[in-house]
Write a protein that holds these residues in place. Structure first.
Motif, PDB file in Angstrom:
ATOM      1  N   ALA A 154       0.825  -1.203   0.000  1.00  0.00           N
ATOM      2  CA  ALA A 154       0.000   0.000   0.000  1.00  0.00           C
ATOM      3  C   ALA A 154       0.861   1.256   0.000  1.00  0.00           C
ATOM      4  O   ALA A 154       0.528   2.247  -0.662  1.00  0.00           O
ATOM      5  CB  ALA A 154      -0.932  -0.004   1.212  1.00  0.00           C
ATOM      6  N   VAL A 155       1.968   1.236   0.731  1.00  0.00           N
ATOM      7  CA  VAL A 155       2.872   2.393   0.720  1.00  0.00           C
ATOM      8  C   VAL A 155       3.460   2.580  -0.670  1.00  0.00           C
ATOM      9  O   VAL A 155       3.554   3.699  -1.183  1.00  0.00           O
ATOM     10  CB  VAL A 155       3.974   2.220   1.782  1.00  0.00           C
ATOM     11  CG1 VAL A 155       5.033   3.311   1.633  1.00  0.00           C
ATOM     12  CG2 VAL A 155       3.378   2.264   3.184  1.00  0.00           C
ATOM     13  N   GLN A 156       3.854   1.474  -1.318  1.00  0.00           N
ATOM     14  CA  GLN A 156       4.346   1.574  -2.687  1.00  0.00           C
ATOM     15  C   GLN A 156       3.242   1.999  -3.648  1.00  0.00           C
ATOM     16  O   GLN A 156       3.501   2.676  -4.643  1.00  0.00           O
ATOM     17  CB  GLN A 156       4.958   0.248  -3.118  1.00  0.00           C
ATOM     18  CG  GLN A 156       6.401   0.075  -2.697  1.00  0.00           C
ATOM     19  CD  GLN A 156       7.333   1.014  -3.439  1.00  0.00           C
ATOM     20  OE1 GLN A 156       7.325   1.099  -4.664  1.00  0.00           O
ATOM     21  NE2 GLN A 156       8.156   1.742  -2.685  1.00  0.00           N
ATOM     22  N   GLN A 157       2.011   1.609  -3.370  1.00  0.00           N
ATOM     23  CA  GLN A 157       0.871   2.070  -4.170  1.00  0.00           C
ATOM     24  C   GLN A 157       0.811   3.590  -4.163  1.00  0.00           C
ATOM     25  O   GLN A 157       0.601   4.228  -5.206  1.00  0.00           O
ATOM     26  CB  GLN A 157      -0.424   1.483  -3.599  1.00  0.00           C
ATOM     27  CG  GLN A 157      -1.698   1.911  -4.321  1.00  0.00           C
ATOM     28  CD  GLN A 157      -2.951   1.504  -3.559  1.00  0.00           C
ATOM     29  OE1 GLN A 157      -2.882   0.972  -2.445  1.00  0.00           O
ATOM     30  NE2 GLN A 157      -4.108   1.757  -4.154  1.00  0.00           N
ATOM     31  N   LEU A 158       1.027   4.192  -3.002  1.00  0.00           N
ATOM     32  CA  LEU A 158       1.049   5.657  -2.914  1.00  0.00           C
ATOM     33  C   LEU A 158       2.245   6.229  -3.662  1.00  0.00           C
ATOM     34  O   LEU A 158       2.115   7.239  -4.376  1.00  0.00           O
ATOM     35  CB  LEU A 158       1.070   6.085  -1.445  1.00  0.00           C
ATOM     36  CG  LEU A 158       1.066   7.596  -1.192  1.00  0.00           C
ATOM     37  CD1 LEU A 158       0.197   7.940   0.007  1.00  0.00           C
ATOM     38  CD2 LEU A 158       2.498   8.112  -0.958  1.00  0.00           C
ATOM     39  N   VAL A 159       3.413   5.608  -3.521  1.00  0.00           N
ATOM     40  CA  VAL A 159       4.611   6.093  -4.212  1.00  0.00           C
ATOM     41  C   VAL A 159       4.414   6.052  -5.723  1.00  0.00           C
ATOM     42  O   VAL A 159       4.711   7.024  -6.439  1.00  0.00           O
ATOM     43  CB  VAL A 159       5.844   5.269  -3.802  1.00  0.00           C
ATOM     44  CG1 VAL A 159       7.047   5.628  -4.678  1.00  0.00           C
ATOM     45  CG2 VAL A 159       6.174   5.487  -2.328  1.00  0.00           C
ATOM     46  N   TYR A 160       3.904   4.933  -6.224  1.00  0.00           N
ATOM     47  CA  TYR A 160       3.681   4.799  -7.668  1.00  0.00           C
ATOM     48  C   TYR A 160       2.647   5.805  -8.165  1.00  0.00           C
ATOM     49  O   TYR A 160       2.815   6.423  -9.225  1.00  0.00           O
ATOM     50  CB  TYR A 160       3.221   3.379  -7.999  1.00  0.00           C
ATOM     51  CG  TYR A 160       4.353   2.439  -8.369  1.00  0.00           C
ATOM     52  CD1 TYR A 160       4.678   2.195  -9.698  1.00  0.00           C
ATOM     53  CD2 TYR A 160       5.096   1.787  -7.382  1.00  0.00           C
ATOM     54  CE1 TYR A 160       5.709   1.333 -10.040  1.00  0.00           C
ATOM     55  CE2 TYR A 160       6.126   0.929  -7.710  1.00  0.00           C
ATOM     56  CZ  TYR A 160       6.436   0.703  -9.048  1.00  0.00           C
ATOM     57  OH  TYR A 160       7.462  -0.142  -9.390  1.00  0.00           O
ATOM     58  N   THR A 161       1.555   5.979  -7.424  1.00  0.00           N
ATOM     59  CA  THR A 161       0.503   6.895  -7.865  1.00  0.00           C
ATOM     60  C   THR A 161       0.990   8.339  -7.844  1.00  0.00           C
ATOM     61  O   THR A 161       0.736   9.115  -8.787  1.00  0.00           O
ATOM     62  CB  THR A 161      -0.744   6.743  -6.980  1.00  0.00           C
ATOM     63  OG1 THR A 161      -1.245   5.407  -7.106  1.00  0.00           O
ATOM     64  CG2 THR A 161      -1.841   7.717  -7.389  1.00  0.00           C
ATOM     65  N   ALA A 162       1.682   8.733  -6.784  1.00  0.00           N
ATOM     66  CA  ALA A 162       2.179  10.108  -6.677  1.00  0.00           C
ATOM     67  C   ALA A 162       3.170  10.430  -7.790  1.00  0.00           C
ATOM     68  O   ALA A 162       3.091  11.479  -8.440  1.00  0.00           O
ATOM     69  CB  ALA A 162       2.820  10.330  -5.309  1.00  0.00           C
TER      70      ALA A 162
END
Length: 314
Positions: A154-162
């Motif tokens: 989920a943290v990487q999900q935020l990194v990828y989306t940002a």
């Protein structure tokens, strides 16, 4: 591309208060250490992902579309990975905050995808001249109970989306490394989902993204004129991508493939890892699947890296 056909067998977005500004902010720090791994589905083997990705996932290219790139979590084959959709976005927020709000507030178009994030009361995003994206979100965004590996995803999900939103909007230098600092209520050194330590600058982790996914068509879309045109990408450039198109399930019964084949993903250059093919189909509803090897006659859904429910119009 080669194709074969069997001779007989046919085959919420809820607006919440937010302060979002694009500012000049420099934060010193080091790249987050460690390589968190995808969650492995119960009873599944991690052998496929052990092949390793031979190409990292490139940043999205600048576009004039109003759609925002959003990453989601999805189960496929041997584990859980990140997949991307482009979503309609409106409002006056900056592109990073806009994409993250979608990620935390709406459901994916594809019913096979999901997100552990919750709609936050506060969300802010800023970008520095040193390619650092700072995201500040209220603690209620983490109101989900997940295991540590899902929290890391989920943290990487935020990194990828940002990073995808910033690159797509053309507000960062895509020729330089892009880093993300995640704050919780303005504070560093917090735990995401009570599991993942924050406070360090983070970059995209290539092991988290799906080894193969369908970019277009997106789930639930309609292709006109009796043709299904497919565009996707894989992290193994130059390798064959196998595909199947089946009629949508009727009363729970799986239909045999109506059409199938394979195509080579681009091996080098700006289109590295990308693949395209098209197939003529009568009007109707279908399931499109892509595979790293010939799925044969077994359960195709169990061996697919990605699938999309699509409609073909007359």
């Amino acid at each position: 591309m080669t194709a074969r056909r069997p001779s007989r067998k046919p085959l919420r977005l809820r607006a919440l208060g937010v302060v979002a500004v694009v500012g000049m902010l420099f934060l010193s720090g080091c790249t987050a250490s460690g390589q968190p791994q995808p969650t492995i589905a119960a009873g599944a083997s991690p052998g496929i992902s052990g092949q390793g990705a031979t190409a990292s996932v490139p940043l999205e290219t600048s576009q004039t579309s109003t759609k925002s790139p959003v990453y989601w979590l999805g189960r496929a084959r041997d584990g859980v990975y990140l997949y991307r959709e482009f979503r309609d976005a409106s409002g006056n927020e900056n592109p990073v905050a806009k994409a993250l709000r979608l990620m935390m507030s709406v459901k994916p178009l594809d019913q096979n995808l999901f997100t552990p994030w919750q709609a936050p009361k506060k969300l802010a995003a800023s970008i520095s001249g040193r390619n650092v994206i700072t995201v500040d979100v209220s603690s209620d965004a983490f109101n989900s109970s997940v295991d540590e590996q899902t929290a890391q995803l989920a943290v990487q999900q935020l990194v990828y989306t940002a990073t995808a939103a910033a690159a797509s909007a053309g507000v960062i230098d895509t020729g330089q490394p892009v880093q993300v600092m995640l704050l919780v209520d303005g504070r560093t050194d917090q735990l995401a989902f009570n599991r993942v330590q924050l406070g360090q600058l983070m970059q995209r982790d290539p092991s988290m993204v799906a080894p193969m996914w369908i970019i277009d068509p997106q789930a639930g879309t309609t292709s006109a004129h009796g043709q299904l045109a497919v565009y996707g990408r894989t992290t193994t450039p130059g390798e064959q991508v196998f595909w199947q198109v089946s009629r949508a399930e009727v009363k729970g019964e799986k239909a045999a493939p109506l059409a199938s084949g394979h195509v080579d993903a681009a091996g080098a250059g700006p289109t590295q890892g990308q693949f395209r093919f098209s197939v003529n189909l009568p009007a109707g509803k279908y399931v499109l699947r892509v595979f790293p090897s010939d799925p044969g006659t077994g359960d195709a859904s169990a061996s697919a890296w990605d699938s999309k429910d699509v409609t073909v119009g007359p």
